[in-house]
Design a protein around this motif. Structure first.
Motif, PDB file in Angstrom:
ATOM      1  N   TYR A 137       0.926  -1.417   0.038  1.00 48.69           N
ATOM      2  CA  TYR A 137       0.015  -0.003   0.172  1.00 48.69           C
ATOM      3  C   TYR A 137       1.027   1.094   0.080  1.00 48.69           C
ATOM      4  N   SER A 142      -1.589   3.190   3.869  1.00 50.01           N
ATOM      5  CA  SER A 142      -0.904   2.440   5.095  1.00 50.01           C
ATOM      6  C   SER A 142      -1.131   3.123   6.313  1.00 50.01           C
ATOM      7  N   LYS A 306      -0.531   0.826  -7.406  1.00 50.44           N
ATOM      8  CA  LYS A 306      -1.185   0.797  -5.887  1.00 50.44           C
ATOM      9  C   LYS A 306      -0.304   1.660  -5.031  1.00 50.44           C
TER      10      LYS A 306
END
Length: 410
Positions: A137, A142, A306
């Motif tokens: 992430y 995160s 991502k």
């Protein structure tokens, strides 16, 4: 005199900004407002659609008393460094009593709780962030996931879905960073927030109530018609934008930087790695995807993943276009400037400047003044870079333009 501070970009000044100013005055019960505004480049990683002087005029005409420039080194940085640099400057002025900002939640207590968790950075919190980073992430995601876990472990009474939404909302994220900076500085500035109304920050379509700056820029780019924006701007802003359009103003859309970025990468590809945010091989990804991209948006989308967000890549390219690879960005982002430029003022603004000169060590300047620190040298470089994509700004503009003065009030 009670003075409120706001941190803005005004790209351009729209009805939502007018509401922000009105709510700031009401919430803080202030007598005057100081605006710290980004210069020629903005936080999402793009040139401002119109130059900083035209935007400062919009701010003055809409009721801001004093406009100071947020140095480029902070203005084109992540939310953390953008907010930290801005709050640090407002705090160092020693005259700001409060700060007000819009947020998706409109709940200052929630944002303070989250900022406290982030400021404390317990070992548990650090390990939780690391866990999500290892899962691929991005840093921001995160961190949001880690905050959610910590708040749940503390049995704080917020619905999980509600928290997820708030932790991933752009203005909440920025507001949390403002509060973190206030905590870190142990500042006496009192924070206020209010719930944003109308369109979201990234909405691309015009809204019947409060259109976002993004939607206004997109409409102008697609249609090149200012008249249709009259209902989405305060009259003062519309008049300035309309005048610029009639004068064939060279609006600085972000795509204009693509050929310059491409040239720099082709002639000196290794220099891209000197941009701190282009670490972890992202510089190589950008270089490799350049041959598959016909414009700036394609390049960013081809590099987006991502882990690496659209905005992060956009900021890297904007920083590279300006020439920030030549400066120690990591070090400079943690410093506070000794000089801040005045962009505009009215009568109250002049009174505030007198107070700042008495109560603060930070120097307010009208034009570049030697010796130039790296932070101010970057502002000069940013103005020169902006002149490449906006013919209305000359390369030496930074040295010739004086602060704007609201004549009927001074």
């Amino acid at each position: 005199m009670k003075i409120a501070g706001i941190i803005t970009e005004y790209n351009p000044f729209h009805l939502g900004h007018k509401l922000h100013l009105e709510k700031t005055k009401k919430l803080t019960n202030c007598d005057a407002v100081v605006c710290l505004m980004s210069g020629h480049f903005v936080q999402r990683g793009a040139p401002a659609i119109i130059d900083k002087w035209s935007r400062a005029q919009m701010a003055l005409d809409n009721g801001i008393d004093l406009i100071l420039e947020l140095p480029t080194v902070y203005a084109v940085s992540s939310a953390e460094f953008f907010a930290s640099g801005a709050v640090s400057i407002l705090n160092s002025l020693n005259v700001i009593d409060s700060i007000a900002f819009g947020s998706e939640c409109g709940d200052i207590n929630l944002l303070i709780q989250i900022s406290s968790i982030l400021s404390n950075e317990s070992n548990e919190f650090k390990e939780t962030i690391k866990k999500f980073l290892n899962e691929g992430y991005p840093v921001a995601v995160s961190r949001s996931k880690a905050i959610l876990e910590i708040m749940q472990s503390l049995n704080l009474s917020y619905d999980e879905d509600y928290l997820k939404k708030q932790l991933n909302s752009s203005n909440n994220i920025l507001g949390i960073e403002y509060l973190k900076a206030i905590l870190r500085l142990k500042s006496n500035i009192i924070p206020y927030t209010f719930k944003r109304e109308g369109a979201l920050y990234n909405d691309k379509e015009l809204n019947k109530d409060f259109s976002s700056a993004s939607s206004i820029r997109n409409y102008l780019k697609a249609n090149n018609v200012v008249d249709d924006l009259k209902a989405h701007l305060p009259m003062e802003s519309y008049n300035i934008l309309s005048k610029l359009s009639l004068e064939n103003y060279d609006f600085a859309f972000e795509e204009k930087i693509f050929s310059y970025v491409k040239y720099k990468i082709l002639t000196d590809p290794k220099s891209l790695s000197l941009i701190p945010d282009a670490s972890e091989g992202l510089d190589n990804k950008i270089i490799n995807e350049l041959q598959n991209s016909n414009n700036l948006n394609e390049l960013i989308l081809n590099c987006k993943s991502k882990r690496y967000t659209y905005t992060r890549i956009s900021r890297i390219l904007a920083q590279f276009f300006i020439g920030l690879e030549k400066y120690p960005l990591t070090e400079l982002r943690k410093k506070q400037p000794d000089k801040v430029r005045i962009l505009g003022l009215n009568q109250k603004g002049a009174e505030i400047i007198k107070r700042i000169k008495k109560e603060s060590s930070i120097e307010l300047i009208n034009k570049p003044k030697k010796p130039f620190s790296d932070i101010y040298t970057i502002d000069i470089q940013a103005s020169k870079a902006y002149s490449l994509i906006c013919k209305n700004i000359k390369m030496d503009n930074e040295f010739k333009q004086s602060p704007l003065i609201k004549m009927n009030e001074i």
